[in-house]
Design an enzyme around this catalytic site. Sequence first.
Site, PDB file in Angstrom:
ATOM      1  N   GLU A  98       0.838  -1.204   0.000  1.00 45.50           N
ATOM      2  CA  GLU A  98       0.000   0.000   0.000  1.00 45.50           C
ATOM      3  C   GLU A  98       0.868   1.246   0.000  1.00 45.50           C
ATOM      4  O   GLU A  98       1.904   1.295   0.657  1.00 45.50           O
ATOM      5  CB  GLU A  98      -0.915  -0.012   1.227  1.00 45.50           C
ATOM      6  CG  GLU A  98      -1.916   1.124   1.289  1.00 45.50           C
ATOM      7  CD  GLU A  98      -2.895   0.972   2.450  1.00 45.50           C
ATOM      8  OE1 GLU A  98      -3.447   1.990   2.877  1.00 45.50           O
ATOM      9  OE2 GLU A  98      -3.097  -0.171   2.924  1.00 45.50           O
ATOM     10  N   ASP A 100       0.144   5.467   0.604  1.00 49.06           N
ATOM     11  CA  ASP A 100      -0.904   6.357   1.112  1.00 49.06           C
ATOM     12  C   ASP A 100      -0.506   7.819   1.082  1.00 49.06           C
ATOM     13  O   ASP A 100       0.579   8.183   1.556  1.00 49.06           O
ATOM     14  CB  ASP A 100      -1.230   6.044   2.588  1.00 49.06           C
ATOM     15  CG  ASP A 100      -1.810   4.676   2.800  1.00 49.06           C
ATOM     16  OD1 ASP A 100      -2.538   4.207   1.926  1.00 49.06           O
ATOM     17  OD2 ASP A 100      -1.528   4.085   3.856  1.00 49.06           O
ATOM     18  N   GLU A 102      -2.485  10.746   3.036  1.00 53.04           N
ATOM     19  CA  GLU A 102      -3.588  11.039   3.943  1.00 53.04           C
ATOM     20  C   GLU A 102      -3.506  12.516   4.314  1.00 53.04           C
ATOM     21  O   GLU A 102      -2.506  12.970   4.870  1.00 53.04           O
ATOM     22  CB  GLU A 102      -3.539  10.161   5.189  1.00 53.04           C
ATOM     23  CG  GLU A 102      -3.822   8.698   4.901  1.00 53.04           C
ATOM     24  CD  GLU A 102      -3.804   7.843   6.151  1.00 53.04           C
ATOM     25  OE1 GLU A 102      -4.721   7.020   6.325  1.00 53.04           O
ATOM     26  OE2 GLU A 102      -2.869   8.005   6.969  1.00 53.04           O
TER      27      GLU A 102
END
Length: 286
Positions: A98, A100, A102
């Site tokens: 993953e 990310d 954010e």
Amino acid sequence: MACLRMQSCFFFILAFCFWVSNCAEFNDIFEPSWAIDHVMYEGELLKLKLDNFSGAGFASKATYLFGKTGAQIKLVPGDSAGTVTAFYMSSEGTLHDEFDFEFLGNASGEPYIVQTNIYSNGTGNREQRIYLWFDPTADFHSYSFLWNHNQVVFFVDSVPIRVFPNKERLGVPYPKKQPMRISSSIWNADDWATQGGRLKINWSHSPFISTYKSFDVDANEYELNGESRGVNDNGSKWWDMPSYSSLTPRQRRLLRWVHRNYIIYDYCNDSTRFPASPPECAGLSF
């Protein structure tokens, strides 16, 4: 391979145009992943809504292994405390990979914090946090991933803010086998997102809206049967060219500028969490 840029097309609902001059509706490439009634189409714009009933999200129908993926995003304006907008790629399973972005909301007048994280073979806890050098709520900016066999690079516009080099020789798992979906979402994270959870969402300011346009996907797409397409016979594409195996001198200077001026947390320097420095942090200097 699906490489998309917004062009001058007629839109019946949200439509995107391929670089090869084909037009496709948003639903040909992406689909709402939850709370479809909170996913809104307005001309060339896609909007995700968070209110006191639900957040929302969307994801690509296809999965991708290597390439570049990104979107232009305008974040929730005003008092966004407690909200998180995420733009990410992820595979499935407990040993997933993953990447990310954010975006951690804050009170009016306070800067957004951008938290990035990387999971490889199920191992995460690799957070970095930066302030942005512009107001991400005033206009659209590009957020993208470049991913190949040698490195993962997080870009804000054309500025690299993070690099995760392949250090398998040091025993660090590197994401190279699991195709990932492109996803984005907005949700209530006021138990941790703003000032460690001390600042909660003020629902009188809802709905909270994140807005998207100009999705850019130039990547090795995987079919549902697990076969790849859109790459050369030897499995390579432009992202495997030597010029993309590491940052250019200019990119290194830009990354150094970000780290010297805007980084506020780096797990590599957190001796409380990691008394022994994680092996992937060795030799990372900008």
